[in-house]
Design a protein around this motif. Structure first.
Motif, short mmCIF file in Angstrom:
data_model
loop_
_atom_site.label_atom_id
_atom_site.label_comp_id
_atom_site.label_asym_id
_atom_site.label_seq_id
_atom_site.Cartn_x
_atom_site.Cartn_y
_atom_site.Cartn_z
N CYS A 16 4.99 -0.09 -2.49
CA CYS A 16 4.17 -0.99 -3.30
C CYS A 16 2.70 -0.59 -3.23
CB CYS A 16 4.32 -2.43 -2.80
SG CYS A 16 5.99 -3.09 -2.96
N GLN A 17 2.00 -0.94 -4.27
CA GLN A 17 0.54 -0.73 -4.29
C GLN A 17 -0.14 -2.09 -4.16
OE1 GLN A 17 -1.63 0.50 -7.95
NE2 GLN A 17 -2.26 2.27 -6.72
N LYS A 18 -0.96 -2.23 -3.13
CA LYS A 18 -1.70 -3.47 -2.93
C LYS A 18 -2.83 -3.57 -3.94
CE LYS A 18 -2.53 -4.50 1.42
NZ LYS A 18 -3.00 -4.36 2.83
N THR A 19 -3.41 -4.76 -4.07
CA THR A 19 -4.51 -4.95 -5.01
C THR A 19 -5.70 -4.06 -4.65
OG1 THR A 19 -5.20 -6.85 -3.69
CG2 THR A 19 -3.87 -7.29 -5.65
N SER A 20 -5.77 -3.66 -3.38
CA SER A 20 -6.85 -2.76 -2.94
C SER A 20 -6.61 -1.32 -3.36
CB SER A 20 -6.97 -2.83 -1.41
OG SER A 20 -5.79 -2.33 -0.79
N ASP A 22 -4.25 0.53 -1.87
CA ASP A 22 -3.51 1.15 -0.79
C ASP A 22 -2.01 0.99 -1.03
OD1 ASP A 22 -5.91 1.74 0.47
OD2 ASP A 22 -5.90 -0.09 1.66
N GLU A 23 -1.24 1.98 -0.54
CA GLU A 23 0.21 1.91 -0.68
C GLU A 23 0.84 1.46 0.63
OE1 GLU A 23 1.49 5.74 -2.04
OE2 GLU A 23 1.10 5.22 -4.15
N GLU A 60 4.12 -8.64 8.29
CA GLU A 60 3.17 -9.16 7.31
C GLU A 60 3.90 -9.46 6.00
OE1 GLU A 60 -1.11 -7.87 5.24
OE2 GLU A 60 0.00 -6.45 6.49
N PHE A 62 4.32 -10.56 1.86
CA PHE A 62 3.66 -10.26 0.58
C PHE A 62 4.40 -10.94 -0.57
CE2 PHE A 62 2.62 -6.57 3.22
CZ PHE A 62 1.26 -6.44 3.00
N VAL A 64 5.35 -9.87 -4.32
CA VAL A 64 5.49 -8.57 -4.98
C VAL A 64 5.78 -8.77 -6.47
CG1 VAL A 64 6.77 -6.39 -5.03
CG2 VAL A 64 6.40 -7.57 -2.85
N LYS A 94 6.35 -6.40 5.19
CA LYS A 94 6.00 -5.03 5.57
C LYS A 94 7.15 -4.41 6.36
CE LYS A 94 2.51 -2.30 8.04
NZ LYS A 94 1.25 -2.34 8.81
#
Length: 253
Positions: A16-20, A22-23, A60, A62, A64, A94
């Protein structure tokens, strides 16, 4: 990336790609595979929020978003169809790496593990989670470290006939059955300090508990009733935590 080997809900490991930007590798659970669909995912969100505030060891969490273009690119037909039929917002955790293995009957609760194991047992007892049992532990272990996962079956007390609250005498009678919780046998007869458990629950404010409900996405609107029921259970348990601990002590005697 691949289907996960275990899990009746059919989870998948997804990059996944976070809003930041980062993968991150995330274990994704879709609504179609859950018994109560979006309500089960809501239980995951609320359980993760509560566990974090109680200081319990969870991966953690999320939310998605399943993009249609991504779904269409999945080569595995079963998982492509599963995601296509699901709510486009899924729940994820995570991916736990680093030589963790599933808890088995051969694992022992060490002194270093005792506080966390006791807190997890209390957590599961209070939120009415039936799914940390022999054969399906939903717990990963590495030395004295544990990680707990999968709470989609929690907070289903509204579906149980003649349900008794966990602060009522006999409310946790089901946990007296051998094998229905992976930690019970190892906790029985141990000197457990319930002070940190009690403090963690008492420190939960009404405002904070309400935030758990706000964390459930509006796209899961059909889960509104079950969310309200879950939040009320948490508030009532907090207000009756001493009686909850008394009942927990009874089933561990």
């Amino acid at each position: 990336m691949r289907p996960m080997k275990n899990g009746k809900t059919g989870p998948a490991l997804v990059l996944c790609q976070k809003t930041s930007g980062d993968e991150m590798e995330v274990v994704v659970k879709c609504s179609i595979g859950c018994e109560q669909k979006e309500a089960s995912l809501a239980a995951e969100v609320i359980g993760a929020c509560l566990a974090a505030d109680l200081g319990l060891p969870i991966p953690e969490p999320f939310l998605v978003e399943l993009d249609p273009n991504f779904i269409g690119s999945i080569p595995d037909v079963e998982h492509r169809d599963r995601m296509a039929m699901s709510n486009f917002v899924a729940f994820g955790s995570k991916h736990v790496t680093g030589q963790y293995s599933a808890w088995t009957n051969g694992n022992l609760i060490s002194e270093g593990m005792l506080p966390n194991a006791a807190a997890v047992f209390a957590f599961d007892a209070i939120i009415q989670n039936p799914d940390r049992r022999d054969g399906n532990p939903n717990c990963l272990v590495r030395g004295d470290e544990i990680r707990i996962i999968d709470h989609e079956l929690a907070f289903a007390h509204g579906l149980i006939l003649f349900w008794k609250a966990p602060w009522v005498l006999g409310g946790l009678q089901n946990l007296e059955t051998p094998g229905l919780h992976i930690f019970r046998a190892g906790l029985m007869g141990r000197a457990i300090d319930y002070t940190p458990i009690r403090k963690a629950w008492i420190d939960l404010s009404d405002a904070r508990i309400s935030e758990y409900g706000n964390a459930v996405p509006t796209e899961w609107g059909v889960a509104t009733k079950s969310v309200a029921s879950a939040l009320q259970l948490i508030k009532d348990a907090r207000d009756n935590i001493d009686a909850c601990i008394t009942e927990i002590q009874r089933v561990l005697q």
